[in-house]
Design an enzyme around this catalytic site. Sequence first.
Site, PDB file in Angstrom:
ATOM      1  N   ASP A 548       0.777  -1.234   0.000  1.00  0.00           N
ATOM      2  CA  ASP A 548       0.000   0.000   0.000  1.00  0.00           C
ATOM      3  C   ASP A 548       0.815   1.294   0.000  1.00  0.00           C
ATOM      4  OD1 ASP A 548      -1.589  -2.162   0.466  1.00  0.00           O
ATOM      5  OD2 ASP A 548      -2.749  -1.273   2.055  1.00  0.00           O
ATOM      6  N   GLU A 748      -0.002  -9.834  11.853  1.00  0.00           N
ATOM      7  CA  GLU A 748       0.030  -9.418  10.446  1.00  0.00           C
ATOM      8  C   GLU A 748       1.448  -9.079  10.012  1.00  0.00           C
ATOM      9  OE1 GLU A 748      -2.245  -6.182   7.531  1.00  0.00           O
ATOM     10  OE2 GLU A 748      -2.448  -6.045   9.704  1.00  0.00           O
TER      11      GLU A 748
END
Length: 774
Positions: A548, A748
Site C-alpha cells: 500500500d 500481520e
Amino acid sequence: LLWSTYAPQLYFGIKPRLPKSLTSGLLWFGLNDWEGLQRIHHTTSSSPPHESGLESYTYTSHIPRVGNTQRLLDSRNKLRVDTSFVNLNDGKDWGARVEMNGEEDTRMSGIWYISLEGEGGLRLVEQEDEEEGLTSPIVLLGNTPDLGSFRIVLTEHADANPITTGHKANLFSPSHGKVSYAGASVPESDLWRAKDIVATLLSNKAQSLANQFSTSTPANSQDLPDPAFVLGRSLGNQREAFQSNFWAFQFSSQGKGGWDVSMVLILPSPVLSFRPLSAPAISNSLSTLLSLFSTHFSSHLPIPPTSPYSSPSHLAFAQEVTSNLLGGIGYFHGRSLIDRSFAHEYDDTPELEEGEVGGVQEMEERGLLTATPSRSFFPRGFYWDEGFHLLVVGEWDNDLSLEILKSWVDLIDEDGWVGREQILGEEARSKVPSEFQVQYPTNANPPTLTMAVTSFISRLKAVESSNLLSAQLGLPPSFPANSKYLSSPTEARSYLLSIYPALRRHYLWFRRTQKGQLKEWGRKPPSRMESYRWRGRTEHHVLTSGLDDYPRALPPHVGELHVDLMCWMGFFARTMGEIAEYLGEEVEDDLEEYRRNEGNVVKNIEALHWSEEDQMYCDATVDDDDESTFVCHAGYISLFPFLTGLLPPSSPHLGPVLDLMRDPEKLWSDYGIRSLSKDHPLFGQGENYWRGPIWMPFNYMALSSLYKIYMPHPGPHQARAKEIYTELRANLIENIFKEYQSTGYVWEQYDALTGEGSRSHPFTGWTSLVAMSE
C-alpha cells in the site's frame, strides 16, 4: 466439505456451503455481575484482553473434512471455553460440543442459536411443561430445499453444574437446571445480527424480571435477585410463533457447564425417531479427529526429529498455526459493489460498453469459499493473500485447495477481471470502512492464485516421478489415497482444463489493462510488449500492488513502470506455461506464447529496471524533461526478480541483491527481512505499513527462491545462498514462535527493530507460512 466452521468471523459458527441455509453459533457472557449483558462474546475481536476480556482464541486441531477443536481463554470471566465440531455420516450430518470450565465461583451463561435463511421451516418440538424452561434433550425439526428434512438436538452435559444458590434463589427453584429459550421471526436481511437479536431478547426480559422485584421505596430499590438468576434466565421461555426462523437456547451454570448439538438428516421413514446423537458418538468422533490430526500433520507438514524446532512446544505451535489458517476458511455469499466508470487521477477513464451504467452498482449474488487473512480484522476474501494461503492448504489437503482455487476462478468475469477484495453481502461490508467497499474493474492485484496451480502441478509431477521409479523397479504404481486429483491423471487433467480458459482470460486481461508505456517516452527495451504499471494509484498509495504505502515515484506519472508488476507477469507467464505444458497438444500454441512472454519479461527487467548506479532493481518514471528515469527505494521492490525466481543463478546482479538483503543497516534483521531499508528517509514514517515492518509472505518467497533455485543450482553465490537461507529461516521461526508464546497470537507483521508482533491479530492467513519454513 458441505459443513464446517464456515463463519470464521464468529468465535464458533457452523454453516454449510450453501447460499441460504442453516447457521448455528455460540454466544456467552458472565453472570457474576450486572454488567455481563454488556459483554456478550460472539464476533471475534482483535482488541487487547483488557478491552475484549479474551486472552486468546485458537484452533488446536483442524481437518476440514473431519472436524476441529478450539480453545478460548476468557480472562475477564475466569473461564475457558472449548469448542469442537465433527462431520458425521460422510459429512451429511454434524455434531458440536461446547465445554465451559471456570473457577468454582464462576457463573456463566452460554447461548446456542440457530437461524434459517431462505425457504424452509424450523420448529421446536413441544415438551409437556415448558413454563419454567426446557429440559434436555431439546429437539427442533426443520427443512430446506437444499438439505431436505433434518432434526437438531441439544443435550446439556450431565456434569453441568446448575446455579442454585444466591440471593432469592428460592424464587427461581422451579427453573434450576432448565434451559431458557426464545423463538423469533426475524427479517432475513437481519439474521446475521445474531448478537443484536439475542441481546435485545435478553435485555427486554431481564428488565421485565428486574421490574418485578423493584419497589418505589429507595431503601429496597436495589433488593434484586442475584444477577445469575435474572440474566441467566433472561431469554424467558418465549416464542413469537410456533415456527420461527431464529431460535436461541440459554444454558447457565456455575464452575462447569456445556452441551452437545447434533444435526441429522431425516430419511423418509414411517416413524420419526427423536433420539439425539449420543454423547459417546461425538466423543468417539473427536478422539478419532485428534488421532488423525497428529498423523496427518506428521505426514503432510513433517518436522524432522533432528530439527532444532522439533520440541513439543514448537510442534504444538506449528499445529495450531496451521489449524488456525484452516479455521479461517469461510463460505460467503452476497452481492459486491463495483464501479465500472470510476478512474483514479492517474488512470484513463474507462469506456462503458453499450447498456453498462456508471456509478456504484451491486453485482449479482455470488458465493466464495476462501481462507480469510484474519478472522477478526479481515473476515472476507482477499485475492493476493489467497495464493499464499493455498500453499499451506494445498500441502494439508490438495483437493480442498483446488476447491478454493476453483471458487475464485469462477469469479473471473468475461473480460478476465476479478475483484481484489470479495466483500459479499451486508455482514461482510459491516467489517469494511466505506472507502474500501467498492471494487473497480480497472484495478488488479498480484496474481498469486497461480501459486496454487504451480504447487498442484509440482505435486502431480512428484507422484508421476515416484510411479516412474516404481515401474523401473517392477513395482505397481501408488497414488495418494486422500486426493481425487493426485490419484487420477484423468481427473487432474479435467480439473486443469476446467480452469484454464478463465485463467487465460485473466492473464490476457493483465497484459491488456496494466500495460506500461514505452514508445511515448522513448524507451527501447528488447521487447516492446513487456512493461507494466499498476492502475489505481494515488499520490502516496498503490493499494492494487498490495504494498500500500511503499514509496513510489513522486509526483505520480502515467509513464511509471513498476518492477514488482513486471515480475508478477513473468511469474504468471511461467505458471500458464506449466499448465499448457502439462495439458500438451490441446494448448501447445499457447505454450510457445507463454515461454516467449516470460523470456521477454526477463530481458526487459534488466533493460528497464536495473540501475547500475544504485546497484538494485527499481521502478521507473518520467522526469520533468520527459526522460525515463529510475525511482529507487531499497526494500521488497528491489528484491522482486530474486523473490519470483526470474533472476538466473549466474546473473551478475545476484550478488548485489544478496548484499542488499543481507545488510543489517538496510534490510536484514534478527527477525526477518525488512520491507524498507533501515537507512531510508521514510523508514518507519507515516502510516508505516510497508515502510520497514517485516512481512511473512515475502520472507517466505525469499526462502523458497533460495531453497529451490539458488542453493541447488551452480553459480557464484551457491554457498552464500545456503548460509542466508539457514539464518533467515531460523530468524523467522524463532521470532514468530517467541511472539506466539508471549502473546498467544501470530501477527500481520513484525516490528522492523524489535521483532514484536503488530497490526491485526490473530493473522493466521499468510503468516501461517511459518509452518512450512522447515
